[in-house]
Structure formats: C-alpha cells, structure tokens
Design a protein around this motif. Structure first.
Motif, PDB file in Angstrom:
ATOM      1  N   LEU A 298       0.823  -1.201   0.000  1.00 15.32           N
ATOM      2  CA  LEU A 298       0.000   0.000   0.000  1.00 15.32           C
ATOM      3  C   LEU A 298       0.862   1.258   0.000  1.00 15.32           C
ATOM      4  N   ALA A 299       1.980   1.226   0.726  1.00 16.20           N
ATOM      5  CA  ALA A 299       2.874   2.381   0.738  1.00 16.20           C
ATOM      6  C   ALA A 299       3.462   2.632  -0.651  1.00 16.20           C
ATOM      7  N   ALA A 300       3.824   1.544  -1.361  1.00 16.38           N
ATOM      8  CA  ALA A 300       4.368   1.694  -2.715  1.00 16.38           C
ATOM      9  C   ALA A 300       3.340   2.315  -3.648  1.00 16.38           C
ATOM     10  N   LEU A 301       2.082   1.902  -3.502  1.00 14.94           N
ATOM     11  CA  LEU A 301       1.034   2.477  -4.343  1.00 14.94           C
ATOM     12  C   LEU A 301       0.838   3.958  -4.047  1.00 14.94           C
ATOM     13  N   ARG A 302       0.832   4.314  -2.752  1.00 14.97           N
ATOM     14  CA  ARG A 302       0.636   5.714  -2.386  1.00 14.97           C
ATOM     15  C   ARG A 302       1.758   6.598  -2.918  1.00 14.97           C
ATOM     16  N   GLU A 303       2.980   6.066  -2.948  1.00 13.65           N
ATOM     17  CA  GLU A 303       4.137   6.843  -3.366  1.00 13.65           C
ATOM     18  C   GLU A 303       4.381   6.770  -4.871  1.00 13.65           C
ATOM     19  N   GLY A 304       3.529   6.038  -5.568  1.00 13.39           N
ATOM     20  CA  GLY A 304       3.693   5.940  -7.013  1.00 13.39           C
ATOM     21  C   GLY A 304       4.824   5.042  -7.450  1.00 13.39           C
ATOM     22  N   ARG A 305       5.310   4.168  -6.585  1.00 16.48           N
ATOM     23  CA  ARG A 305       6.406   3.256  -6.951  1.00 16.48           C
ATOM     24  C   ARG A 305       5.821   2.019  -7.625  1.00 16.48           C
ATOM     25  N   LEU A 306       5.426   2.208  -8.878  1.00 15.83           N
ATOM     26  CA  LEU A 306       4.816   1.123  -9.640  1.00 15.83           C
ATOM     27  C   LEU A 306       5.807   0.583 -10.659  1.00 15.83           C
ATOM     28  N   PRO A 307       5.696  -0.699 -11.025  1.00 14.53           N
ATOM     29  CA  PRO A 307       6.599  -1.250 -12.045  1.00 14.53           C
ATOM     30  C   PRO A 307       6.442  -0.480 -13.353  1.00 14.53           C
ATOM     31  N   GLN A 308       7.560  -0.240 -14.039  1.00 21.92           N
ATOM     32  CA  GLN A 308       7.540   0.476 -15.303  1.00 21.92           C
ATOM     33  C   GLN A 308       7.717  -0.518 -16.453  1.00 21.92           C
ATOM     34  N   GLY A 309       7.099  -0.197 -17.593  1.00 18.63           N
ATOM     35  CA  GLY A 309       7.248  -1.046 -18.770  1.00 18.63           C
ATOM     36  C   GLY A 309       6.264  -2.202 -18.774  1.00 18.63           C
ATOM     37  N   PRO A 310       6.132  -2.862 -19.915  1.00 18.43           N
ATOM     38  CA  PRO A 310       5.176  -3.972 -20.032  1.00 18.43           C
ATOM     39  C   PRO A 310       5.451  -5.085 -19.035  1.00 18.43           C
ATOM     40  N   GLN A 311       4.381  -5.646 -18.502  1.00 17.94           N
ATOM     41  CA  GLN A 311       4.482  -6.769 -17.568  1.00 17.94           C
ATOM     42  C   GLN A 311       4.030  -8.080 -18.219  1.00 17.94           C
ATOM     43  N   HIS A 312       3.358  -7.966 -19.360  1.00 21.13           N
ATOM     44  CA  HIS A 312       2.842  -9.161 -20.046  1.00 21.13           C
ATOM     45  C   HIS A 312       3.489  -9.230 -21.427  1.00 21.13           C
ATOM     46  N   HIS A 313       4.283 -10.264 -21.649  1.00 23.86           N
ATOM     47  CA  HIS A 313       5.109 -10.365 -22.842  1.00 23.86           C
ATOM     48  C   HIS A 313       4.606 -11.474 -23.774  1.00 23.86           C
ATOM     49  N   PRO A 314       4.970 -11.396 -25.063  1.00 20.60           N
ATOM     50  CA  PRO A 314       4.563 -12.453 -26.001  1.00 20.60           C
ATOM     51  C   PRO A 314       5.145 -13.812 -25.614  1.00 20.60           C
TER      52      PRO A 314
ATOM     53  N   VAL B  10       5.092  -3.426 -32.245  1.00 11.07           N
ATOM     54  CA  VAL B  10       4.576  -2.428 -31.306  1.00 11.07           C
ATOM     55  C   VAL B  10       5.051  -2.749 -29.892  1.00 11.07           C
ATOM     56  N   HIS B  11       4.984  -4.031 -29.523  1.00 13.67           N
ATOM     57  CA  HIS B  11       5.454  -4.428 -28.184  1.00 13.67           C
ATOM     58  C   HIS B  11       6.927  -4.069 -27.996  1.00 13.67           C
TER      59      HIS B  11
ATOM     60  N   THR C 143      13.122  -4.725 -22.224  1.00 11.57           N
ATOM     61  CA  THR C 143      13.551  -6.094 -21.934  1.00 11.57           C
ATOM     62  C   THR C 143      13.529  -6.948 -23.194  1.00 11.57           C
ATOM     63  N   CYS C 144      12.433  -6.879 -23.941  1.00 17.62           N
ATOM     64  CA  CYS C 144      12.322  -7.696 -25.153  1.00 17.62           C
ATOM     65  C   CYS C 144      13.237  -7.179 -26.261  1.00 17.62           C
ATOM     66  N   ARG C 145      13.492  -5.869 -26.312  1.00 13.08           N
ATOM     67  CA  ARG C 145      14.457  -5.351 -27.286  1.00 13.08           C
ATOM     68  C   ARG C 145      15.844  -5.898 -27.004  1.00 13.08           C
ATOM     69  N   GLY C 146      16.163  -6.056 -25.707  1.00 11.39           N
ATOM     70  CA  GLY C 146      17.460  -6.610 -25.359  1.00 11.39           C
ATOM     71  C   GLY C 146      17.614  -8.059 -25.782  1.00 11.39           C
ATOM     72  N   ILE C 147      16.512  -8.781 -25.842  1.00 12.52           N
ATOM     73  CA  ILE C 147      16.565 -10.199 -26.215  1.00 12.52           C
ATOM     74  C   ILE C 147      16.459 -10.388 -27.725  1.00 12.52           C
ATOM     75  N   HIS C 148      15.529  -9.665 -28.355  1.00 10.01           N
ATOM     76  CA  HIS C 148      15.215  -9.897 -29.767  1.00 10.01           C
ATOM     77  C   HIS C 148      15.748  -8.811 -30.692  1.00 10.01           C
ATOM     78  N   GLY C 149      16.391  -7.796 -30.129  1.00 14.39           N
ATOM     79  CA  GLY C 149      16.970  -6.744 -30.947  1.00 14.39           C
ATOM     80  C   GLY C 149      15.996  -5.612 -31.199  1.00 14.39           C
ATOM     81  N   PRO C 150      16.535  -4.401 -31.406  1.00 13.25           N
ATOM     82  CA  PRO C 150      15.677  -3.230 -31.577  1.00 13.25           C
ATOM     83  C   PRO C 150      15.313  -2.936 -33.033  1.00 13.25           C
ATOM     84  N   GLY C 151      15.862  -3.711 -33.969  1.00 14.43           N
ATOM     85  CA  GLY C 151      15.766  -3.352 -35.375  1.00 14.43           C
ATOM     86  C   GLY C 151      14.353  -3.195 -35.900  1.00 14.43           C
ATOM     87  N   GLN C 152      13.408  -4.013 -35.426  1.00 13.87           N
ATOM     88  CA  GLN C 152      12.046  -3.966 -35.959  1.00 13.87           C
ATOM     89  C   GLN C 152      11.064  -3.245 -35.038  1.00 13.87           C
ATOM     90  N   ALA C 153      11.554  -2.640 -33.977  1.00 18.66           N
ATOM     91  CA  ALA C 153      10.666  -1.972 -33.020  1.00 18.66           C
ATOM     92  C   ALA C 153      10.020  -0.742 -33.639  1.00 18.66           C
TER      93      ALA C 153
END
Length: 259
Positions: free
Chosen positions: A75-91, A113-114, A120-130
């Motif tokens: 609850l403290a993390a939510l109040r302070e806005g400390r939320l995970p950044q970036g997609p959490q659900h990947h292909p 688009v993803h 994280t996924c760019r690091g694995i699959h490369g940024p060329g087609q992003a």
C-alpha cells in the motif's frame, strides 16, 4: 439460451453478476423466470448464498505479522507511485517466430509495437524492428495501415466500445482490428471462434486476472470467454489479431459472428 430464459449452465455463469446487482434487465428477467421453474437451480442458488458465511467462519484466524507488513509495504508503494515500469505481459516464445522471414504479418505487427514499449524484449530480440511508441497510439502505426476511410467500424451493441477492422490476411483469414473502449466501460462478454492476440496501445484495462497497460500483450485460445474493462480516466486503445471472429452472449448474439 432461449429468447427469454437462460439454460441451467448459463444460470451458473450469471449468478455472480446477479448477486452483485450487475445484471442487465434482460438477463435479470430471464434468470428470475428460470429460477421460478427450476428447483435444482434454486437449490444451487441457496448453496451459493450459504458459501460466503461458511468461508468467513473457516477464516477465523487473523493475518499474521508478516502478512500485515507485506500488505503495508504494498500500500505504501502504491501511495508513493512506486509502480513497475514497462510492459508486464510479454509475447509467448513461439509468437516471436512471426518476425522471421515468411512469418505471420499481423502477429509481426503486434510484436513490433510491443518491442517499441519493452526494453527487456528489445534486449533479447533486438531493436531493429521496433516501432517507436509516441504520444498518440497510432502515430507509428499509420504508415503501415490502410487509409482510415477503408476502416470498417462497428459501434452498435458494444457497450460504448468501437471496433474497426483494419485488414485481413488472405493466407490465414486472420483479421487485424483496432478497438477503443471509453474509460470505465466494459466490452460485452463474448467468446472466441479462434485464437486472439491483443496488445494495449494506450490507456489500461482489466482482462480477467490480468491488468494490462501500454505495450502489454495477452493471448486467448478458441472458446475463451471474457469481457475486458477499461480503467477509469482515459480511453483504452488495443490492437487485436483475431481468427474466426467473436460471438457475443445474450441479446448481442443477434449480431452474429463479429470480426
């Protein structure tokens, strides 16, 4: 379901919404009519009512100190806005094959688009087609889509949502669609005739247990039924690859197969 009355199996699906007062008038009337004529379903509803007090009686011990500390921290993390950044659900791993030569072009577009959202996924699959993610969900996509006057919009019967079919792959029969849900609105419950891939472009939505934000990916198999809800505050835009179309429940089934 008949024109006015659900089957016993459909009554079970409707009971949670009935208890929460979330049924529309058509389903409420049909459920009441069914219960008046079906003793087994009335008995099931009675057991449904008795379940919650039994569970509360079994859950007699208060939460331990460790659980209380974990809850306080969350609850403290939510109040302070400390939320995970970036997609959490990947292909899924097999989906990435679409980026290879000869891969499925519609799935490849969702993957690009993803990649634009997900370091994280760019690091694995490369940024060329992003595809770069911009302020507007369609900025990077527009050059890859047909002109807007060719988009086939469906509005009626979708609970305030709008869906535009953008293109169809003649090789697979799969379609690519763009969906917009106003904040706080729910897409009517529907089932799939084939696999569905969805990717959030902007806004956020709740799809079953998954809370999806920009760049998040979710896959549903044939016969899966769901009714996603957009978060309050802003429209949610999603890009959807679909095979076989969808079939809505209730009176919307009169729309036939959509997509």
């Amino acid at each position: 379901m008949t024109l006015f009355m659900p089957t016993c199996a459909e009554v079970v699906d409707l009971l949670t919404d009935y208890e929460e007062g979330a049924l529309g008038p058509f389903h409420w009337l049909g459920l009441k009519l069914h219960l008046s004529l079906c003793p087994p379903c009335r008995a099931f509803l009675d057991s449904f009512h008795r379940t919650a007090p039994i569970l509360r009686a079994l859950w007699g011990n208060p939460a331990g100190p460790a659980a209380e500390r974990a809850l306080d921290g969350a609850l403290a993390a939510l109040r302070e806005g400390r939320l995970p950044q970036g997609p959490q659900h990947h292909p899924e791993e097999e989906a990435w094959r679409a980026l290879e030569p000869g891969g499925d072009p519609l799935t490849a577009l969702l993957l690009r688009v993803h990649l634009g959202h997900c370091g994280t996924c760019r690091g694995i699959h490369g940024p060329g087609q992003a595809l770069a993610s911009g302020d507007h969900p369609l900025v990077a996509l527009r050059p890859l889509l047909p002109p807007e006057d060719q988009w086939e919009w469906t509005r009626h019967g979708l609970g305030g949502a709008q869906v535009a079919r953008l293109m169809k792959d003649p090789a697979t029969g799969a379609t690519l669609s763009l969906a917009r849900m106003p904040g706080g609105r729910t897409m009517p419950v529907h089932g799939h005739r084939g696999p569905e891939l969805s990717l959030v472009l902007s806004g956020a939505l709740q799809d079953g247990p998954a809370h999806l934000r920009p760049g998040d990916w979710i896959a549903h198999g044939p016969d899966h039924q769901h009714g996603p809800t957009a978060d309050q505050g802003s429209d949610c835009w999603t890009l959807i690859r679909l095979e076989g179309g969808v079939q809505f429940r209730g009176w919307r089934s009169l729309l036939g197969v959509v997509g």
